[in-house]
Motif scaffolding. Sequence first.
Motif, PDB file in Angstrom:
ATOM      1  N   GLN A  13      -3.789   9.366  -8.384  1.00 45.63           N
ATOM      2  CA  GLN A  13      -4.325   8.006  -8.369  1.00 45.63           C
ATOM      3  C   GLN A  13      -4.732   7.612  -6.942  1.00 45.63           C
ATOM      4  OE1 GLN A  13      -1.441   5.387 -10.166  1.00 45.63           O
ATOM      5  NE2 GLN A  13      -2.062   5.962 -12.237  1.00 45.63           N
ATOM      6  N   PRO A  14      -5.656   6.687  -6.833  1.00 49.33           N
ATOM      7  CA  PRO A  14      -6.016   6.186  -5.498  1.00 49.33           C
ATOM      8  C   PRO A  14      -4.789   5.689  -4.755  1.00 49.33           C
ATOM      9  CG  PRO A  14      -7.591   5.412  -7.127  1.00 49.33           C
ATOM     10  CD  PRO A  14      -6.491   6.082  -7.902  1.00 49.33           C
ATOM     11  N   LEU A  80      -2.177  21.506   3.760  1.00 49.38           N
ATOM     12  CA  LEU A  80      -2.954  20.313   4.050  1.00 49.38           C
ATOM     13  C   LEU A  80      -2.283  19.161   3.311  1.00 49.38           C
ATOM     14  CD1 LEU A  80      -5.501  19.200   5.471  1.00 49.38           C
ATOM     15  CD2 LEU A  80      -6.669  19.400   3.257  1.00 49.38           C
ATOM     16  N   GLN A  81      -1.604  18.325   4.075  1.00 46.75           N
ATOM     17  CA  GLN A  81      -0.979  17.131   3.514  1.00 46.75           C
ATOM     18  C   GLN A  81      -2.016  16.018   3.508  1.00 46.75           C
ATOM     19  OE1 GLN A  81       2.204  16.587   2.235  1.00 46.75           O
ATOM     20  NE2 GLN A  81       1.398  14.579   1.671  1.00 46.75           N
ATOM     21  N   MET A  82      -2.274  15.459   2.339  1.00 47.64           N
ATOM     22  CA  MET A  82      -3.302  14.424   2.191  1.00 47.64           C
ATOM     23  C   MET A  82      -2.662  13.153   1.680  1.00 47.64           C
ATOM     24  SD  MET A  82      -6.401  16.692   0.563  1.00 47.64           S
ATOM     25  CE  MET A  82      -5.599  16.861  -1.030  1.00 47.64           C
ATOM     26  N   ASN A  83      -2.792  12.088   2.440  1.00 42.33           N
ATOM     27  CA  ASN A  83      -2.227  10.788   2.076  1.00 42.33           C
ATOM     28  C   ASN A  83      -3.334   9.751   1.931  1.00 42.33           C
ATOM     29  OD1 ASN A  83       0.403  11.916   2.362  1.00 42.33           O
ATOM     30  ND2 ASN A  83       0.412  11.425   4.543  1.00 42.33           N
ATOM     31  N   SER A  84      -3.006   8.647   1.312  1.00 47.73           N
ATOM     32  CA  SER A  84      -3.950   7.529   1.134  1.00 47.73           C
ATOM     33  C   SER A  84      -5.273   8.015   0.553  1.00 47.73           C
ATOM     34  CB  SER A  84      -4.188   6.821   2.474  1.00 47.73           C
ATOM     35  OG  SER A  84      -2.981   6.334   3.003  1.00 47.73           O
ATOM     36  N   ASP A  89     -12.445  11.362  -1.739  1.00 47.24           N
ATOM     37  CA  ASP A  89     -11.772  12.620  -1.421  1.00 47.24           C
ATOM     38  C   ASP A  89     -11.842  13.615  -2.582  1.00 47.24           C
ATOM     39  OD1 ASP A  89      -9.333  10.574   0.160  1.00 47.24           O
ATOM     40  OD2 ASP A  89     -10.849  11.795   1.181  1.00 47.24           O
ATOM     41  N   THR A  90     -12.395  13.203  -3.694  1.00 45.12           N
ATOM     42  CA  THR A  90     -12.553  14.099  -4.834  1.00 45.12           C
ATOM     43  C   THR A  90     -13.497  15.240  -4.482  1.00 45.12           C
ATOM     44  OG1 THR A  90     -12.119  12.373  -6.463  1.00 45.12           O
ATOM     45  CG2 THR A  90     -13.382  14.287  -7.204  1.00 45.12           C
ATOM     46  N   VAL A 113      -9.375  12.305  -7.482  1.00 48.15           N
ATOM     47  CA  VAL A 113      -8.707  11.023  -7.228  1.00 48.15           C
ATOM     48  C   VAL A 113      -9.316   9.993  -8.167  1.00 48.15           C
ATOM     49  CG1 VAL A 113      -8.083   9.297  -5.523  1.00 48.15           C
ATOM     50  CG2 VAL A 113      -8.416  11.686  -4.830  1.00 48.15           C
ATOM     51  N   SER A 114      -8.510   9.544  -9.103  1.00 45.76           N
ATOM     52  CA  SER A 114      -9.013   8.626 -10.116  1.00 45.76           C
ATOM     53  C   SER A 114      -7.859   7.863 -10.759  1.00 45.76           C
ATOM     54  CB  SER A 114      -9.779   9.396 -11.197  1.00 45.76           C
ATOM     55  OG  SER A 114     -10.189   8.529 -12.241  1.00 45.76           O
ATOM     56  N   SER A 115      -8.150   6.635 -11.160  1.00 50.23           N
ATOM     57  CA  SER A 115      -7.141   5.849 -11.870  1.00 50.23           C
ATOM     58  C   SER A 115      -7.298   6.033 -13.380  1.00 50.23           C
ATOM     59  CB  SER A 115      -7.263   4.379 -11.491  1.00 50.23           C
ATOM     60  OG  SER A 115      -8.566   3.908 -11.733  1.00 50.23           O
TER      61      SER A 115
END
Length: 115
Positions: A13-14, A80-84, A89-90, A113-115
């Motif tokens: 999720q975003p 690769l740690q990806m936050n926020s 970013d998809t 990245v999707s809700s």
Amino acid sequence: QVQLVESGGGLVQPGGSLRLSCRAYGSGFSTYTVKWFRQAPGKERELVATLTSGGVTYYSDSMKGRFTISRDNAKNTVYLQMNSLNADDTAVYCCNAVRGMYQYWGQGTQVTVSS
């Protein structure tokens, strides 16, 4: 010869986080500069982050402060740690290892990245 295998992608999720892994099979991985790239549908491949064999890191401007690249030489793995995360970013994320004239690519892992 080095084989790279990425993992850790998926649907998030975003605002969420993911940690991607790039596992190397072969010798000398710690001597390679490793980069993460991404490619979204209809867009050109984009450099995300770089980690040199000496431990120096570089990030694209849009990833600074959100993404962290690191390596565990004992596990022959770069992370690769990806936050926020947000919808932009998809993409398919691929790792790349370079040393001199030698260059290897992984097959990629999808991040959505999707809700």
